[in-house]
Design a protein around this motif. Structure first.
Motif, short mmCIF file in Angstrom:
data_model
loop_
_atom_site.label_atom_id
_atom_site.label_comp_id
_atom_site.label_asym_id
_atom_site.label_seq_id
_atom_site.Cartn_x
_atom_site.Cartn_y
_atom_site.Cartn_z
N ASP A 207 68.30 62.71 28.74
CA ASP A 207 67.36 61.69 28.25
C ASP A 207 67.38 60.50 29.20
O ASP A 207 68.43 59.86 29.38
CB ASP A 207 67.76 61.25 26.84
CG ASP A 207 66.76 60.30 26.22
OD1 ASP A 207 66.13 59.51 26.96
OD2 ASP A 207 66.60 60.33 24.98
N GLY B 131 66.25 57.61 28.78
CA GLY B 131 66.58 56.39 28.05
C GLY B 131 68.08 56.21 27.90
O GLY B 131 68.60 55.09 28.08
N LEU C 243 60.47 58.06 30.83
CA LEU C 243 60.77 57.56 29.49
C LEU C 243 59.48 57.19 28.77
O LEU C 243 59.30 57.50 27.58
CB LEU C 243 61.70 56.36 29.58
CG LEU C 243 62.10 55.72 28.25
CD1 LEU C 243 62.82 56.71 27.36
CD2 LEU C 243 62.97 54.49 28.50
N SER C 244 58.57 56.54 29.49
CA SER C 244 57.28 56.19 28.90
C SER C 244 56.49 57.43 28.51
O SER C 244 55.88 57.49 27.43
CB SER C 244 56.47 55.34 29.88
OG SER C 244 55.19 55.06 29.39
N GLN C 245 56.52 58.44 29.37
CA GLN C 245 55.81 59.68 29.06
C GLN C 245 56.41 60.37 27.86
O GLN C 245 55.70 60.96 27.04
CB GLN C 245 55.83 60.61 30.28
CG GLN C 245 54.99 60.12 31.44
CD GLN C 245 55.04 61.06 32.63
OE1 GLN C 245 55.68 62.12 32.58
NE2 GLN C 245 54.41 60.67 33.72
N ARG C 246 57.74 60.30 27.74
CA ARG C 246 58.39 60.94 26.59
C ARG C 246 57.94 60.29 25.29
O ARG C 246 57.72 60.98 24.29
CB ARG C 246 59.90 60.87 26.74
CG ARG C 246 60.67 61.43 25.58
CD ARG C 246 62.15 61.63 25.90
NE ARG C 246 62.35 62.73 26.81
CZ ARG C 246 63.55 63.22 27.14
NH1 ARG C 246 64.63 62.71 26.62
NH2 ARG C 246 63.65 64.22 27.99
N THR C 247 57.80 58.96 25.29
CA THR C 247 57.34 58.28 24.08
C THR C 247 55.90 58.64 23.75
O THR C 247 55.47 58.51 22.60
CB THR C 247 57.48 56.76 24.24
OG1 THR C 247 56.65 56.32 25.32
CG2 THR C 247 58.92 56.36 24.50
N GLU C 248 55.16 59.11 24.77
CA GLU C 248 53.78 59.54 24.56
C GLU C 248 53.69 61.02 24.18
O GLU C 248 52.60 61.57 24.04
CB GLU C 248 52.96 59.30 25.83
CG GLU C 248 52.84 57.83 26.21
CD GLU C 248 52.22 57.64 27.58
OE1 GLU C 248 51.76 58.65 28.18
OE2 GLU C 248 52.17 56.50 28.06
#
Length: 303
Positions: free
Chosen positions: A16, A18, A46-51
């Motif tokens: 991860d 993050g 990390l930004s893509q994972r939140t998306e």
């Protein structure tokens, strides 16, 4: 997270980004120019994972710490292009060797290693010893940071932000940049592996407003310069591409100067990479006020 202990050091692998940033953030922030590739990639993924955009299972993030828990090195394997080279930041010599041994034990096929010297040389040499083959240099790179900006002679036209309507031309120039960079350095086209963002990722970058055209007096795009969003207060410029028919007219110097000025005006430091085999680009950036920070290399293991 997996942990591999060794005498005096500990290797921690994260899946991860993050969790990796939480563990290594202070270390990365202490030298944000040298860590720019790792931090920008980690924050982007990390930004893509939140998306809801998943990452390949092969991706990992590495934190090297000493017996007291202090972080003394970091790295990642997140390249989306074959042969998926790990990228290493500076770390103790014994950690670079131990990393190669750990990857061999994990049965990961590693045929290239990028990043800081001498860590990449030590890691690649141990990988070749364990798995066979010989190490070759694909590219010597140099990281530079802008000091005081020195303006080049002015060129006609000006800088404009590329938009999502420009996605086809931007994608074409991204691809051309990769091949032309090899040729300018005296290598066959396609020698250096690079990431070509897919259409969705290119549209996201254009939406972020971090890609610019230099347009001539008629409004025609004649050059492309990009930059990453700032990470830990540092923004990295690239790619920088001028089509062959437009070179030698000052477009690149003026575009990079103006993009650099805008980044500094936002309160961020500015850095960029050069190919040490390309004297033209190195001369241009030196004239603008960019100064060398650290040498790095892209190595391949030939079997």
């Amino acid at each position: 997270m997996s942990i591999i202990p060794m005498a005096g050091l500990r290797l921690r692998f994260f899946t991860d980004p993050g969790e990796f940033l939480a563990a290594a953030g202070d270390y990365l922030a202490a030298d944000p120019v040298v860590s720019t590739v790792v931090t920008t990639v980690a924050n982007r993924l990390l930004s893509q994972r939140t998306e809801g955009i998943s990452q390949p299972d092969r991706n990992w993030w590495l934190v090297v710490s000493d017996d007291f828990g202090a972080v003394v090195g970091a790295g990642m394997r997140s390249a989306p292009y074959a042969p998926y080279p790990p990228f290493l930041l500076p770390m103790p010599d014994e950690a670079a060797v131990a990393l190669a041994q750990a990857l061999h034990e994990r049965e990961e096929e590693v045929l290239a290693v990028n990043g800081a010297l001498p860590a990449v040389e030590l890691c690649a040499a141990e990988l070749a010893r364990l798995g066979g083959g010989r190490v070759q240099v694909a590219q010597h790179t140099r990281l530079h940071e802008l000091g005081e900006l020195a303006w080049p002679p002015p060129a006609p036209g000006g800088l404009v932000v590329a938009t999502q309507d420009d996605v086809d031309l931007v994608t074409e120039w991204f691809a051309a940049f990769m091949g032309d960079a090899d040729e300018q350095a005296g290598r066959p086209r396609g020698t250096s592996a690079h990431e070509l963002p897919d259409r969705a990722e290119m549209l996201r970058r254009l939406q972020d407003g971090r890609l610019w055209f230099w347009v001539d007096e008629t409004g025609e795009p004649v050059h492309l310069t990009g930059a990453n969003p700032p990470s830990y207060g540092v923004a990295r410029v690239g790619p920088v591409y001028t089509p062959l028919s437009q070179r030698g007219r000052g477009w690149a110097s003026n575009a990079v100067a103006e993009v650099s000025r805008q980044i500094q005006a936002e309160g961020a430091r500015v850095c960029l990479y050069t190919d040490q085999a390309n004297p033209t680009s190195n001369k241009i950036y030196a004239a603008l006020g960019y100064r060398p920070v650290v040498d790095m290399a892209n190595l391949v293991i030939v079997r």
